[in-house]
Enzyme design. Structure first.
Site, PDB file in Angstrom:
ATOM      1  CG  HIS A 175       4.763   6.924   7.011  1.00 11.07           C
ATOM      2  ND1 HIS A 175       4.212   7.563   5.647  1.00 11.07           N
ATOM      3  CD2 HIS A 175       3.838   5.911   7.158  1.00 11.07           C
ATOM      4  CE1 HIS A 175       3.201   7.221   5.178  1.00 11.07           C
ATOM      5  NE2 HIS A 175       2.866   6.030   6.014  1.00 11.07           N
ATOM      6  CD  GLU A 235      -1.538   2.443   1.804  1.00 10.42           C
ATOM      7  OE1 GLU A 235      -2.327   3.414   1.676  1.00 10.42           O
ATOM      8  OE2 GLU A 235      -0.620   2.524   2.532  1.00 10.42           O
ATOM      9  CD  GLU A 236       2.500   2.993   4.092  1.00 11.54           C
ATOM     10  OE1 GLU A 236       2.323   4.049   3.480  1.00 11.54           O
ATOM     11  OE2 GLU A 236       2.232   2.815   5.418  1.00 11.54           O
TER      12      GLU A 236
END
Ligand SMILES: [Zn+2]
Length: 478
Positions: A442, A345-346
């Site tokens: 993050h 996803e990132e």
């Protein structure tokens, strides 16, 4: 001890009472069959809540993912280990049809060198280091770094207006989160273009690198990474890094004292060839309509910082705990619930896109629910699919009242399930308290110690209830 047990019993009966009145409201005639079914729903909710809060399984799963696997950026050894972990966890809890669905993923690596230092001699600031980290997807600098003056800006418009003043400079994007906004995601949304597009804008303005204030409202010395993008393969590229909020404020003050100070930025990150990976899938197969599927998902990959505990280890565990609760309590909904641990996803969304593109003959997806906002206190759900779906789902809200997660709002979704939404599937998102998420997001702050055991459990319970209710009752028009 006894007093505690007594309180628990009272609260469970409170749930049943609260929900019975709703059941009557749904069925003005109060026919015995409907009343019986409604009571079953309430009893189901009470059992799910009791098991979810009592078992400690959700936090144990997340602890294992965070400490035995750790961070798991797409293409890394950690991501490979995470895939194996998720498959084994699903098998051990007795899910059906556990499998890997292969995809190819990007492979960006940070490398060992990340450095930003004020150069020169004789200045009070000379030699001062800033805490920085490369943004995901950035190219590296030359080995001896990029040394240049710094232009601080707060918007792309301000950068364009700077004209020639931007040429040859490191462009320092320093617009903070707007703290007057309540919602954490709105603060993030108002600032994140600097991280995503800062390198593109810096390059267009003639800059030599982009340095971006970290995407957090918290004041600390921890840089936050995240995805950044280049225009296209033909365009010139400049490296891009995040600086901690303390570093950003220090640099801004230092530039006011000495607008000509120079920074040396060194990064060793690079993009390697794509690597095979997989989404991990497991199911509770429906008793009556097994080919009608409710997808619940989080993303198994994380950034290569911290342990990916909130983002999105918690979302994965919310989904795993949901199907564990349903399996453990021998609830078998009419339709299938499929937990999907999406990969990438990132920095690519290949998992979400690959899942939606795969051919599944004879199958119909009723709804997709994502959890990707952290393991915080659940508040409710964003509910997509239009007014009729919202109206049907809103009737279930009282079943979530005793865990304070009964706020349903129209409109829902998530990164990984977005491609399913494009194919007409109603999308739901678990909504959680948003004040603290970007303290962790993050960064090296995102470790298991930052996730509260009971808040995490409550999220798993909310996902179990919603996925079961949709799978057992269906949705209008689906
Ligand atoms: Zn995420």
């Amino acid at each position: 001890m006894r007093a505690v047990v007594a309180v628990a019993v009272v609260s469970v009966s409170a749930v049943v009472v609260a929900c019975s009145s709703v059941a009557r409201a749904e069925d003005p005639n109060g026919s015995p069959a409907t009343t019986k079914k409604a009571e079953t729903r309430e009893a189901m909710a009470a059992r799910v809540i009791k098991e979810g809060l009592g078992s400690g399984r959700a936090h144990a799963m997340l602890t294992e993912l965070c400490t035995k696997v750790g961070h798991r950026l797409s293409g890394s050894k950690g991501a490979e280990n995470a895939v194996a972990w998720a498959k084994k966890t699903m098998e051990d809890m007795g899910l059906e049809n556990v499998r890997l669905e292969p995809i190819m993923v990007p492979h960006w690596v940070r490398g060992p060198v990340e450095e930003a230092v004020v150069t020169g001699s004789g200045l009070p600031a000379a030699g001062h280091p800033l805490k920085v980290c490369a943004l995901g997807g950035s190219i590296k600098t030359p080995e001896d770094g990029i040394t240049a003056e710094v232009l601080e800006v707060h918007s792309f418009d301000e950068l364009r207006k700077a004209g020639d003043k931007a040429r040859g400079k490191i462009i320092f994007f320093n617009r903070p989160f707007d703290k007057t906004l309540f919602d954490g995601f709105r603060m993030y949304g108002g600032a994140v273009e600097q991280r995503a597009n800062g390198a593109m804008e810096a390059e267009k303005a003639g800059g030599v690198a982009a340095l971006v204030r970290s995407m957090t409202a918290r004041r600390d010395d921890v840089p936050h990474t995240g995805a950044m993008y280049y225009r296209d393969s033909a365009a010139k590229r400049v490296p891009s890094a995040a600086v901690s909020t303390i570093g950003a404020e220090w640099l801004s003050a230092a530039l006011k004292e000495n607008p000509n100070l120079k920074l040396r930025l060194k990064l060793s990150c690079e993009t390697l060839a794509d690597v095979p990976s997989a989404n991990v899938v497991g199911e509770v197969v429906g008793s009556e309509r097994p080919n009608e599927v409710v997808v619940i998902g989080g993303h198994l990959d994380s950034w290569d910082k911290g342990q990916g505990a909130h983002d999105d280890g918690s979302g994965c565990v919310h989904c795993l705990e949901a199907v564990r609760l349903i399996t453990e309590l021998k609830l078998r909904p009419k339709r299938t619930i499929r937990a999907v641990m999406f990969m990438n996803e990132e920095n690519g969304l290949r998992g979400g896109e690959g899942y939606a593109a795969a051919s599944r003959p004879g199958e119909k997806t009723i709804a997709a629910i994502e959890s990707d906002a952290g393991g915080f206190m659940p508040r409710g759900f964003g509910v997509g699919g239009g007014p009729a779906v919202y109206k049907a789902v809103a009737k279930w809200a009282p079943l979530f009242t005793s865990i304070d997660a009964d706020r349903f709002k129209e409109g829902g979704g998530g990164g990984d399930i977005g491609p399913l939404g494009a194919k007409g599937v109603p999308l739901f998102g678990l909504a959680v308290h948003s004040q603290r998420y970007f303290d962790f997001h993050h960064s090296d702050n995102d470790v298991i110690d930052g996730v509260h055991e009971r808040e995490l459990e409550l999220g798993g319970i909310a996902m179990a209830l919603m996925s079961y209710l949709i799978a057992d009752n269906g949705l209008p028009g689906r």
